[in-house]
Structure formats: structure tokens, C-alpha cells
Design a protein around this motif. Structure first.
Motif, PDB file in Angstrom:
ATOM      1  N   ILE A  36       7.012   6.906  -6.816  1.00 58.48           N
ATOM      2  CA  ILE A  36       7.476   6.792  -5.440  1.00 58.48           C
ATOM      3  C   ILE A  36       8.085   5.410  -5.211  1.00 58.48           C
ATOM      4  N   THR A  37       9.298   5.400  -4.633  1.00 55.73           N
ATOM      5  CA  THR A  37      10.007   4.137  -4.411  1.00 55.73           C
ATOM      6  C   THR A  37      10.335   3.873  -2.945  1.00 55.73           C
ATOM      7  N   GLY A  38      10.162   4.869  -2.062  1.00 61.19           N
ATOM      8  CA  GLY A  38      10.496   4.655  -0.658  1.00 61.19           C
ATOM      9  C   GLY A  38      10.037   5.805   0.211  1.00 61.19           C
ATOM     10  N   HIS A  39      10.079   5.579   1.531  1.00 60.16           N
ATOM     11  CA  HIS A  39       9.642   6.579   2.507  1.00 60.16           C
ATOM     12  C   HIS A  39      10.734   6.839   3.529  1.00 60.16           C
ATOM     13  N   GLY A  40      10.935   8.112   3.846  1.00 55.90           N
ATOM     14  CA  GLY A  40      11.785   8.497   4.957  1.00 55.90           C
ATOM     15  C   GLY A  40      10.910   8.856   6.144  1.00 55.90           C
ATOM     16  N   ALA A  41      11.493   9.532   7.135  1.00 55.97           N
ATOM     17  CA  ALA A  41      10.715   9.936   8.300  1.00 55.97           C
ATOM     18  C   ALA A  41       9.651  10.961   7.910  1.00 55.97           C
ATOM     19  N   ARG A  42      10.053  11.967   7.124  1.00 52.65           N
ATOM     20  CA  ARG A  42       9.105  12.986   6.670  1.00 52.65           C
ATOM     21  C   ARG A  42       9.395  13.378   5.226  1.00 52.65           C
ATOM     22  N   SER A  43       9.848  12.411   4.455  1.00 51.68           N
ATOM     23  CA  SER A  43      10.171  12.648   3.054  1.00 51.68           C
ATOM     24  C   SER A  43       9.969  11.346   2.287  1.00 51.68           C
ATOM     25  N   ILE A  44      10.094  11.422   0.971  1.00 50.40           N
ATOM     26  CA  ILE A  44       9.956  10.227   0.143  1.00 50.40           C
ATOM     27  C   ILE A  44      11.083  10.194  -0.882  1.00 50.40           C
ATOM     28  N   THR A  45      11.319   9.020  -1.436  1.00 51.39           N
ATOM     29  CA  THR A  45      12.273   8.874  -2.528  1.00 51.39           C
ATOM     30  C   THR A  45      11.522   8.425  -3.774  1.00 51.39           C
ATOM     31  N   GLY A  46      12.138   8.665  -4.919  1.00 46.51           N
ATOM     32  CA  GLY A  46      11.476   8.305  -6.157  1.00 46.51           C
ATOM     33  C   GLY A  46      12.451   8.168  -7.306  1.00 46.51           C
ATOM     34  N   VAL A  47      11.901   7.838  -8.456  1.00 47.62           N
ATOM     35  CA  VAL A  47      12.666   7.755  -9.694  1.00 47.62           C
ATOM     36  C   VAL A  47      11.816   8.395 -10.782  1.00 47.62           C
ATOM     37  N   GLU A  48      12.459   9.094 -11.692  1.00 47.09           N
ATOM     38  CA  GLU A  48      11.723   9.726 -12.785  1.00 47.09           C
ATOM     39  C   GLU A  48      11.021   8.671 -13.636  1.00 47.09           C
ATOM     40  N   ILE A  49       9.881   9.030 -14.166  1.00 46.79           N
ATOM     41  CA  ILE A  49       9.248   8.185 -15.171  1.00 46.79           C
ATOM     42  C   ILE A  49       9.469   8.828 -16.535  1.00 46.79           C
ATOM     43  N   GLY A  50       9.455   7.986 -17.555  1.00 50.07           N
ATOM     44  CA  GLY A  50       9.737   8.481 -18.894  1.00 50.07           C
ATOM     45  C   GLY A  50      11.202   8.378 -19.274  1.00 50.07           C
ATOM     46  N   LEU A  51      11.983   7.577 -18.513  1.00 49.15           N
ATOM     47  CA  LEU A  51      13.385   7.379 -18.874  1.00 49.15           C
ATOM     48  C   LEU A  51      13.483   6.592 -20.181  1.00 49.15           C
ATOM     49  N   GLU A  52      14.552   6.818 -20.913  1.00 42.07           N
ATOM     50  CA  GLU A  52      14.774   6.104 -22.169  1.00 42.07           C
ATOM     51  C   GLU A  52      15.744   4.954 -21.924  1.00 42.07           C
ATOM     52  N   ILE A  53      15.336   3.760 -22.277  1.00 38.70           N
ATOM     53  CA  ILE A  53      16.146   2.577 -21.995  1.00 38.70           C
ATOM     54  C   ILE A  53      17.506   2.639 -22.678  1.00 38.70           C
ATOM     55  N   ASN A  54      17.592   3.304 -23.828  1.00 40.24           N
ATOM     56  CA  ASN A  54      18.866   3.362 -24.542  1.00 40.24           C
ATOM     57  C   ASN A  54      19.748   4.522 -24.100  1.00 40.24           C
ATOM     58  N   ALA A  55      19.271   5.312 -23.139  1.00 36.27           N
ATOM     59  CA  ALA A  55      20.065   6.440 -22.650  1.00 36.27           C
ATOM     60  C   ALA A  55      20.234   6.430 -21.139  1.00 36.27           C
TER      61      ALA A  55
END
Length: 240
Positions: free
Chosen positions: A163-182
Motif C-alpha cells: 500500500i502506497t496511498g489512500h483515496g476517499a474510499r480506495s487505496i493505491t499500491g505497487v506490486e511486490i516481487g518486481l525484478e530490478i532488471n526488468a
């Protein structure tokens, strides 16, 4: 409410409390008074002061023959106070920044409405991963929170997010497990602590390092890009 909180607030394997109560407030019922709205708001404040969690608070109106008129001023004031002083802190407590949610099912691109085109290869194929755009998804369950990610993820699949942020009734995020070289520039931008400029520097530094070695380490890439590699950033990437 206390009983459900006692046994249900423990977080399960997917990162959310196992079971939480919800409340429905219906405006316009016969016998309602203007004081009803302040009483309802005080009830919610008492529940929160007690530390009780609520998964949702629905505020509805009934209209038509047989129901009384709704005092517009009091209703709007109540709804605004609930959203600002109850819902928002609840959302941040239930979904704290940096927390991981598992098994998020990705449903739509660039809008919340599910369309037939979202089942085509242009939206479900691996080639869309990391492209510019928005992806929306939810965990399967009752009243799942809407989750937005600021790049495209292939639809009809699931992944875990931080989780990276909050909206009024939702949230934002980023996937985990990303590959640094891709990871694409858009994926890098979505990580807390990496802005647009830093993302470009990382992509540029990675390209230069790859001329000498096939898979440069995350440490060498960030050092070359002159971007600080903290624990939050590192937790997003898969172990090389």
C-alpha cells in the motif's frame, strides 16, 4: 460490534482482518428528527474512541410515499463528517502505508468499469505489464476495497501489493516481487521514494551497467543512479 472485533480483527493470510462489522444508516425513516444525525455521529465517535474497527459505513436515503422528508442540511453535514472524520482514519488504520495485501485480482484498465475488451489479449497479455496507465483490482470477498496501481498489469490474474496511498474510499499500491532488471520506468515511479526523475536515472544507469554485465545487482544500479536504496524500496523487489 465488540464481539466481532474481539474475534475478527486479527489479520489473516491475505493481510486483512478476518471479519469486521459494518453499519448502515438510513435517512428518511419515520420518526427521525434533526437530532438523529448528531446522535448517529456521536455513536460512531464513541465506537472509534473505544478502538473498534468497522469495515464499511453505508449512508442511504429512502424517498417516496410513506416516508418523511430528509433535512438536507443535517444530512449533508452528517455524511461529510462521517467521511472526513470516521471513514478516512479507519481506512488508514485498516490499510496502513507499507502494508502488504495478497491475492489482489486485477479487473480493469484505465477506469473502474469492467468492459468486454478487458478480456482480450491487449489487456490480459504479459506484454502490457508495466505500460503507462492505470490498473484496478480487488481481493475477492465481501465489500473488497478498490485498489489502483499507476501502471498496467495484465488482467485476469492476481498478485500482491504494498500500500502506497489512500483515496476517499480506495487505496493505491505497487506490486511486490518486481525484478530490478526488468522493471519499467512507470513501475519504478510507483515505488515510494522514487519519483519520475529518479526512475529515469535508474533506467539509464541500468542500461549502461548491462553493457558490462547481464544482470547488475540492485545495489550497483541504485549506486550508479545516485538514488538512495532504503528498506521500503528494497522490499518491493524480488531477491536476485
Amino acid at each position: 460490534l465488540r464481539l466481532i472485533n474481539q474475534y475478527g480483527r486479527e489479520r489473516g493470510e491475505r493481510g486483512l482482518p478476518k471479519l469486521l462489522p459494518g453499519l448502515n444508516f438510513i435517512a428518511g425513516l419515520n420518526g427521525e428528527r434533526t437530532e438523529t444525525y448528531s446522535l448517529n455521529l456521536n455513536l460512531l465517535r464513541d465506537l472509534r474512541n473505544e478502538g473498534l474497527l468497522l469495515r464499511r459505513i453505508n449512508i442511504r436515503q429512502v424517498e417516496g410515499e410513506g416516508f418523511q422528508d430528509i433535512p438536507e442540511k443535517e444530512f449533508k453535514s452528517f455524511k461529510s463528517a462521517v467521511r472526513d472524520t470516521i471513514d478516512s482514519p479507519l481506512l488508514q488504520e485498516l490499510f496502513p502505508l507499507g502494508h502488504v495485501l495478497k491475492d489482489v485480482h486485477w479487473e480493469t484498465h484505465d477506469g473502474r468499469t469492467r468492459l468486454p475488451v478487458h478480456l482480450t489479449e491487449e489487456h490480459v497479455g504479459e506484454h502490457v505489464h508495466g505500460r503507462a496507465g492505470l490498473t484496478f483490482g480487488r481481493q475477492i470477498g465481501a465489500y473488497p476495497i478498490l485498489i489502483g496501481v499507476p501502471y498496467h498489469i495484465p488482467l485476469e490474474r492476481s498478485s500482491s501489493i504494498m500500500i502506497t496511498g489512500h483515496g476517499a474510499r480506495s487505496i493505491t499500491g505497487v506490486e511486490i516481487g518486481l525484478e530490478i532488471n526488468a522493471a519499467t520506468e512507470k513501475q519504478l515511479e510507483a515505488i515510494p521514494g522514487i519519483g519520475k526523475k529518479a526512475a529515469w536515472n535508474i533506467v539509464s544507469a541500468r542500461a549502461k551497467l548491462k553493457r558490462k554485465e547481464e544482470r547488475p545487482s540492485i545495489e550497483s544500479i541504485f549506486a550508479s543512479a545516485k538514488v538512495q536504496l532504503d528498506s521500503t524500496i528494497q522490499s518491493v523487489f524480488a531477491d536476485e
